[in-house]
Every structure is written in structure tokens, then in C-alpha cells.
Write a protein that holds these residues in place. Structure first.
Motif, mmCIF file in Angstrom:
data_model
loop_
_atom_site.group_PDB
_atom_site.id
_atom_site.type_symbol
_atom_site.label_atom_id
_atom_site.label_comp_id
_atom_site.label_asym_id
_atom_site.label_seq_id
_atom_site.Cartn_x
_atom_site.Cartn_y
_atom_site.Cartn_z
ATOM 1 N N TYR A 175 -8.911 -3.730 10.421
ATOM 2 C CA TYR A 175 -7.734 -3.392 9.611
ATOM 3 C C TYR A 175 -6.638 -4.434 9.827
ATOM 4 O O TYR A 175 -6.645 -5.175 10.815
ATOM 5 C CB TYR A 175 -7.179 -2.028 10.023
ATOM 6 N N LEU A 176 -5.654 -4.422 8.919
ATOM 7 C CA LEU A 176 -4.424 -5.163 9.143
ATOM 8 C C LEU A 176 -3.529 -4.313 10.037
ATOM 9 O O LEU A 176 -3.294 -3.135 9.754
ATOM 10 C CB LEU A 176 -3.693 -5.448 7.830
ATOM 11 N N ALA B 208 3.613 -1.053 4.196
ATOM 12 C CA ALA B 208 3.306 0.265 4.744
ATOM 13 C C ALA B 208 2.653 1.210 3.743
ATOM 14 O O ALA B 208 1.820 2.033 4.103
ATOM 15 C CB ALA B 208 4.575 0.898 5.315
ATOM 16 N N ASP B 209 3.026 1.093 2.450
ATOM 17 C CA ASP B 209 2.514 2.032 1.446
ATOM 18 C C ASP B 209 1.367 1.462 0.627
ATOM 19 O O ASP B 209 0.921 2.092 -0.340
ATOM 20 C CB ASP B 209 3.659 2.449 0.510
ATOM 21 N N ALA B 210 0.875 0.296 1.003
ATOM 22 C CA ALA B 210 -0.197 -0.340 0.221
ATOM 23 C C ALA B 210 -1.516 0.398 0.404
ATOM 24 O O ALA B 210 -1.876 0.791 1.514
ATOM 25 C CB ALA B 210 -0.339 -1.792 0.631
ATOM 26 N N ALA B 211 -2.240 0.581 -0.679
ATOM 27 C CA ALA B 211 -3.544 1.239 -0.602
ATOM 28 C C ALA B 211 -4.566 0.343 0.095
ATOM 29 O O ALA B 211 -5.462 0.819 0.788
ATOM 30 C CB ALA B 211 -4.035 1.606 -2.000
ATOM 31 N N GLU B 212 -4.425 -0.961 -0.106
ATOM 32 C CA GLU B 212 -5.259 -1.938 0.581
ATOM 33 C C GLU B 212 -4.508 -3.261 0.633
ATOM 34 O O GLU B 212 -3.574 -3.492 -0.150
ATOM 35 C CB GLU B 212 -6.620 -2.110 -0.095
ATOM 36 N N GLN C 126 0.835 0.333 12.632
ATOM 37 C CA GLN C 126 0.140 0.986 11.533
ATOM 38 C C GLN C 126 -1.071 0.142 11.164
ATOM 39 O O GLN C 126 -0.955 -1.087 11.041
ATOM 40 C CB GLN C 126 1.077 1.131 10.331
ATOM 41 N N LEU C 127 -2.218 0.780 11.016
ATOM 42 C CA LEU C 127 -3.430 0.082 10.605
ATOM 43 C C LEU C 127 -3.660 0.325 9.126
ATOM 44 O O LEU C 127 -3.773 1.485 8.689
ATOM 45 C CB LEU C 127 -4.627 0.560 11.424
ATOM 46 N N LEU C 128 -3.719 -0.741 8.351
ATOM 47 C CA LEU C 128 -3.834 -0.651 6.897
ATOM 48 C C LEU C 128 -5.174 -1.242 6.453
ATOM 49 O O LEU C 128 -5.588 -2.305 6.950
ATOM 50 C CB LEU C 128 -2.695 -1.422 6.237
#
Length: 313
Positions: free
Chosen positions: A181-182, A191-195, A267-269
Motif C-alpha cells: 500500500y501507499l 486520504a480520500d482517494a479510492a486508489e 494511513q495505508l491507501l
């Protein structure tokens, strides 16, 4: 005829197995009871004793009907046979101990990132299986741990791999797969990106692990796909420093999902599919020790941990 030393020869008919049969008979004086103890037929026991006499070229027993009565030569030979068996058993035990086989201590190597849940649970389970076993844990990078395993400084390692190993010299037991993950600080613009598409982060700073860590390899591969070299704000030698730097906004990182449990300050995105990669967390040890009771217990515990983890998903 096998020559062991100058002036000394041992006939092929004289073997350690036959000495064991001979000593058992000298103790029990009954072919049937010896066969039951050793898991052989009475005929095989009798044949072993007879061939031992042929190898020695002298009688050990006299026959009285169906009974074998030991001669003085049998009692004299029994003393030497007992010492030979004892010396062989001591040699086997010493060599196994030198090689770490069923030793009272097991040296395990692992990654820092596996110390939160995986390694403690595996070691606790191992200690329940073998309460008297002492476990030494060494932490390091993939490269360091693989070198230590190859050089015999570690008995087993649990590491992350980009691909399943193909070496016939090593036994591998997979535990679980972990996605990359990022890693971003809380409140980051992403923070709110789906990917996350790394191509959109060309101007952002990144923090990475030094070479030798599997996560560093994952980082390099992802940016090969992105088509540019990231701006490296800092390179560190352990994952805890990387987590702290990311949490403070020094830069972004690429980390496996297991890291999320280490800190609530990052946060892991999820990455876009073209960057998708994983690490296979795997137990590895030398194939020459695949029957070592300690390593068999460790392998069983690792399989159990993998099944339990899969059951929670």
C-alpha cells in the motif's frame, strides 16, 4: 571385506543392526521376544545371529533343540558390541547437536515488520509444543537473514518474498500473502482517494528502506512501473523509523498491509491495479534438516498460523 585401518578388517556380515539384534538376544534369550521388540520376524532374528557368526568366523552359540545357548565367546563379544553401539549413538547425538538437529535451542530470524503479531504467536505456539526449547530471535533484512541461514548462523527464517522460492536446498512453508500500500500521514491530500496512481505523485517526497529489505524491492518495482524515479527525502535502515517519518509528513512510503497495526498515525491507501504487488511471508530452512523435530514443530505452527489468519479474512 571393508578395511577400516591398517591391520584391521570388518567383514560385511557384521553390521550395527545385527549387533543390536545380538545384544537384544543376549538380554532376552528368546527369539520370539526379540522379534517383537525389534519389529522383525523370528526367522530374521535367527538369520542375523547366524550371519554374525559367519562374519566373526567363530561360533557364538550352541544349539540345543530349538534353543540357542550363548558360549563364552558370545559374552565376550557382547561387551565389545555394547561399547560399539554406545559409541555410535554418542557420535550420532554429537553430530546432530553440532548440526542443530533437535537441539535444546532454536535460532529463528525474522523481519522487524513481523514482530507485532506473527512472530509472537508462532513462538508462543512453538513453546506450547516444545516447552523445554529455548528460542533465540534475530531481526534483520531479507539479505542479512538469508545469508545467516546459508552460513548456519540461523536454523530458520521467516521473511517476505516477492516470489515463491525455487531452491531445492531449502524447505519453504508459506504463511500468508501481504499486499503493498501507499503509506501516508493522517490528513494527507490523498486520504480520500479510492486508489493511488503513483504517476500523480511525481513531485512528492518519499521515504524508503535501504537495500536488502523485501519492502525496498517492492518500492523499486512500483516506481519502475510508474516511469519515473521518486524524490527520496530519506532512506532508513528499519521499518519503525520509516513509519515515524511518514507519520510526521516527511514523505510517503510503500509498505505491506501488516504495518497498519503498528501505528494509528499513518494511513495505508490502496495502489492502482497496475502497481499491485504482494509479499509472501514464508518460513524457510535447510532441506537437509527437514526431519529435525524442532523445525517440524516450527513448520506446523507456521501452517496453523496461516490457516487461522485465512479463516479471519
Amino acid at each position: 571385506m571393508k578395511v577400516l585401518g591398517e591391520g584391521m578388517a570388518i567383514d560385511d556380515e557384521i553390521t550395527l543392526k545385527k549387533l543390536e539384534v545380538f545384544l537384544a538376544f543376549m538380554q532376552m534369550s528368546n527369539l520370539t521376544r526379540v522379534s517383537e521388540r525389534l519389529g522383525l520376524s523370528a526367522v530374521s532374528v535367527h538369520r542375523a545371529l547366524h550371519s554374525l557368526e559367519e562374519g566373526l568366523r567363530c561360533p557364538l552359540f550352541k544349539r540345543e533343540g530349538r534353543n540357542l545357548i550363548p558360549l563364552k565367546s558370545a559374552y565376550a563379544f557382547a561387551e565389545h558390541a555394547q561399547r560399539a553401539i554406545a559409541a555410535c549413538e554418542a557420535g550420532v547425538a554429537e553430530v546432530r547437536e553440532m548440526s542443530g538437529f533437535n537441539a535444546p535451542r532454536l535460532r529463528i530470524g525474522s523481519l522487524y515488520s513481523l514482530t507485532l503479531r506473527c512472530i509472537p504467536k508462532v513462538i508462543i505456539g512453538l513453546k506450547l509444543r516444545k516447552p523445554t526449547l529455548d528460542v533465540n530471535l534475530t531481526l534483520g533484512s531479507n539479505r542479512e537473514l538469508l545469508n545467516s541461514l546459508e552460513e548456519g548462523r540461523l536454523d530458520a527464517i521467516i521473511i517476505g518474498l516477492k516470489e515463491p522460492p525455487v531452491s531445492q536446498d531449502l524447505v519453504s512453508v508459506p504463511l500468508f500473502n501481504d499486499l503493498i500500500y501507499l503509506a501516508a500521514h493522517l490528513g494527507s491530500p490523498y486520504a480520500d482517494a479510492a486508489e493511488i496512481d503513483l504517476a500523480d505523485m511525481r513531485d512528492q517526497p518519499f521515504v524508503t528502506l535501504s537495500e536488502g529489505f523485501v519492502t525496498s524491492d517492492s518500492f523499486s518495482r512500483a516506481f519502475e512501473i510508474s516511469g519515473y524515479s521518486p524524490r527520496i527525502a530519506m532512506e532508513v535502515g528499519d521499518i519503525f523509523s520509516l513509519i515515524n517519518l511518514v507519520s510526521e509528513g516527511i514523505g510517503y512510503g510503500l509498505l505491506p498491509g501488516r504495518i497498519g497495526a503498528f501505528s494509528s498515525r499513518i494511513q495505508l491507501l490502496p495502489l492502482a491495479k497496475k502497481y499491485a504487488s504482494h509479499q509472501q511471508v514464508t518460513l524457510m530452512f535447510s532441506a537437509s534438516r527437514e526431519r529435525d523435530p524442532n523445525l517440524l514443530a516450527l513448520a506446523a505452527e507456521c501452517r496453523l498460523y496461516g490457516r487461522q489468519l485465512a479463516g479471519k479474512e
